[in-house]
Structures are given as structure tokens and as C-alpha cells.
Design a protein around this motif. Sequence first.
Motif: not given
Length: 297
Positions: A24-53
Motif C-alpha cells: 500500500h502506498q499513498e500521499r496524505s495531507l501530512y506525509r508519504n505513507i507506505l506499508v511493506e511486507d518482508k517475509f513475516n514482517l509488515r511495516c508502516l513507513k512515513f518517509n522514504v527519504k530517511t533511513s529511519k522510516t
Amino acid sequence: MNKILCLLVVISTISLPSIAKVIHQERSLYRNILVEDKFNLRCLKFNVKTSKTNQSCLYKNDPQRLVFNYTKLLFSSLLVMEKAPENILIIGLGGGTMSNTLHQLYPSARITNVEIDPAVIKVARQYFGFFENERVTSKVQDGRIFIKRAALKKKRYDWIILDAFNGDYIPEHLLTREFLQEAKQLLTPDGVLSANTFSISELYNHESATYYQVFGDFFNVRNSKNSNRIILAVNQELPDGKQITERAQALNQTLKPYNINIIDITTNMTSTMDEKDWPTQTKLLTDQYSPANLLNY
């Protein structure tokens, strides 16, 4: 020759980088939002430009088991409480992990989640199993505005959790002396305020001095596994080591299913009564001086 080819295939397979799949990926009023799956882990990210996302993660096959060390450290708050919390306020939703866990632990408690971005609430519900009912609610509002209005309504909370991030750092208006004074007014007499912040931030000294000015002595909770620190501030005297040890032993079995070793966490707690590790003349963060989003951490 066939054995060599097979070995090469195995080596190349092992060395291939694991690639997260964006579901899932979308641009909200405040941020970039991504949801990523990596094997058994699902993560929410707010900013793809930094390493601590990563803002929130869960194990898809065991959502109850907590992933982040900082989330586990937040449960040190229970060690400074005299009784189970009945009214909880969470500023900053993420994937809703903390709210879900607290509802499982304290099903009769009222939990209010405040999140400025309605898109984050939607994503938390759809992809992270964020749970709501008559006792667990979410409000779309800036955290500071909510706290100001709650004070006018004479609301009181046993536990306030500050966990809001904008993708770079804690929003600067949620770091100031004036804001902390407003939040303190909402605490019950034996209430606890927990703040998720960082131990390696350029703002470390400023944050410490500001919390101390508002609350007096507080606990720092941190470990060597990450750069997070949890600040535990209370409305009364801090409990002593004996009380903390007894409470940790009582909670140990209850928290184990959530991948929380609360006894181990007690070894990561330090009190400013024993050490104030910031310069005496450190400038406080105020509504007039709050450069949080201008500094790197």
C-alpha cells in the motif's frame, strides 16, 4: 560439475538481498505513507527519504508479539504505577500496536488514540488490525489541541503516552515546556506520562532540562540495542528500586506473551535523582524556542 553448479545456485540464492513488497502506498495531507511486507514482517513507513522510516511493525503470524524495542521499553511505565491504568491517552497512532496490546492487557480501560492524519488511522485499521470498540477510540486531531481541549473539559488520565512523529522527529510543538505543563494538568495524582524520544539526539540535553523543569526528577529507560529512550515522568515521588523490582516480578508472566522481558527492562532504568546528565545552564524548549525539526539526530 553438477555439484558445483548446484553450489553456485545455493550461494547466489542466499546472497540475494531480501526485497520488501509494497502492498500500500499513498500521499496524505501530512506525509508519504507506505506499508511493506518482508517475509513475516509488515511495516508502516512515513518517509522514504530517511533511513529511519519504520513507524510500526508487526509479525503477521503472531501480531501479539511486539517487534520494536522502544515499544517494549514503554511498558516500564507500569513499574511506576501503583495500580492498573483505567484511562489511557495515546498521542500518535502509528499502526495501533500499543493500543491493541493495552486493550488486551486491560480490557476494561478506556483508551483514547489521537492522530492528526486520518489516512494513518485508515491504514492502521486495514493493514495492522487496529482495534476499536466502545472503550477504544480514535480522534483525528492535533495532539496539542486535543490536550488543550481535554484540560478545559477537566479530563484526567492515568497514563499519557507521547509517541507522535512527523517522519523526521517529534513535532516541535509537542516538546515545549508549555505543552508539557498542559499535559501534566491531565494526569491523575498518581498518573504517569511516557515519552518516546531519542538518546542520541542533538536535543537530548534540551529535552531533559525541559522535562525536569516541568516534572522534577524522572526515569530514563534505554538500552544498547537502539537509539530510543523513554522518559517516565510522574505527578508524585518516583518509586524506589524495591517497589520497581516487586512490580516487575508481578508483571513478568503477564507480559511474556508480548515478547516483553520486564525484569530485564528494569536494568535499563536510571533516575535523574542519581544522575543529571545535562549541563545546568541548558536552554529549555519553549513555544518561543523549539528548534526540534531543524536539528538532526
